[in-house]
Design an enzyme around this catalytic site. Structure first.
Site, PDB file in Angstrom:
ATOM      1  CB  SER A 142      -0.959  -0.048   1.195  1.00  0.00           C
ATOM      2  OG  SER A 142      -2.053   0.821   1.025  1.00  0.00           O
ATOM      3  CG  ASP A 191      -7.172  -3.466  -2.660  1.00  0.00           C
ATOM      4  OD1 ASP A 191      -7.777  -2.703  -1.892  1.00  0.00           O
ATOM      5  OD2 ASP A 191      -5.942  -3.627  -2.635  1.00  0.00           O
ATOM      6  CG  HIS A 239      -5.564  -2.962   1.014  1.00  0.00           C
ATOM      7  ND1 HIS A 239      -5.230  -2.419  -0.215  1.00  0.00           N
ATOM      8  CD2 HIS A 239      -4.827  -2.278   1.937  1.00  0.00           C
ATOM      9  CE1 HIS A 239      -4.340  -1.444  -0.037  1.00  0.00           C
ATOM     10  NE2 HIS A 239      -4.069  -1.351   1.252  1.00  0.00           N
TER      11      HIS A 239
END
Length: 258
Positions: A83, A209, A237
């Protein structure tokens, strides 16, 4: 400018593999894959400034975070970022092409927020919500964020329980570091830089996601010079939590050499 004390834990031996967590998280989030990966790699699991066991220092912007990590990178390493950590990994590859030999970008996007020419971001008000609620209702706000990360999972409850367990094992991150991190998510746009990354890149992304859209990963795959994209079906995610065996297999296949 003051230096930031970056907390790093090292495991195993072999090719150096640096693991960088995402916003509000810490290095403990990788523990379910740590032992298996450390059988093939020398792992360096770090806490970003103001997260986990790392102290926070100003200015705490993106450049400062990247420099803080860059100072601790081993020579000739692979950098794996999740991320926001993926954006840090990309910038490290751009700044130090000799030191960073390859990337693993997990649930990463070059631009978190939706733009007129970027439909695969989140609405700006999504991040604004977290900024406004963190101080007042920290635990509730974080729990909402963790829940969102596991949406679309095949086994959502199991992944969420694991994510919560790992997350709350360490103290609350520094409040200013969290706010600075949200500001980075709101403003960072690395789309124009992608084609400059020379190293091989492994893209690992959940098909469902809700935070970094799967189409962002496909777009990145098209822009990067040397990339391989692996999608995780019925996954949100955190693919390393949802399907750790597949995650480890992908990393080994790309970067492990006996």
């Amino acid at each position: 400018m003051s230096s930031t004390a970056i907390h790093i834990e090292t495991y195993g031996s072999g090719t150096d593999l640096v693991l960088i967590h995402g916003w509000a998280m810490h290095g403990g989030i990788w523990q379910n894959i740590r032992d298996q990966l450390s059988g093939q790699f020398r792992l360096h699991i770090l806490d970003l400034p103001g997260h986990g066991f790392s102290s926070h220092s100003e200015p705490g912007d993106f450049g400062h975070i990247v420099r803080s990590v860059q100072e601790k990178l081993p020579e000739n390493c692979i950098v794996c970022g999740w991320s926001l950590g993926g954006q840090v990994a990309m910038e490290l590859a751009l700044r130090d092409t000799a030191q960073v030999n390859g990337l693993v970008l997990v649930s990463t996007t070059p631009c978190f927020v939706k733009q007129h020419d970027w439909p695969w971001g989140v609405e700006s008000k999504f991040l604004q919500f977290f900024m406004e609620n963190l101080h007042q209702n920290y635990r509730t706000t974080i729990n909402r964020f963790l829940t969102l990360q596991t949406r679309g999972e095949r086994e959502m409850s199991g992944t969420l329980a694991q994510l919560r367990q790992y997350f709350f094992e360490r103290d609350q991150p520094d409040y200013n570091a969290l706010l600075k991190g949200l500001l980075i998510l709101q403003t960072n746009d690395m789309r124009q830089k992608l084609s400059q990354i020379k190293q091989p890149v492994l893209l690992l992304h959940g098909e469902n996601d809700m935070i970094t859209h799967a189409s962002a990963a496909r777009w990145m795959d098209a822009q990067l010079r040397h990339s391989k994209l692996v999608m995780f079906q019925q996954c949100g995610h955190a693919p390393f939590l949802a399907d750790p065996d597949k995650f480890i297999s992908c990393v080994n296949e790309s970067y492990y050499s006996e």
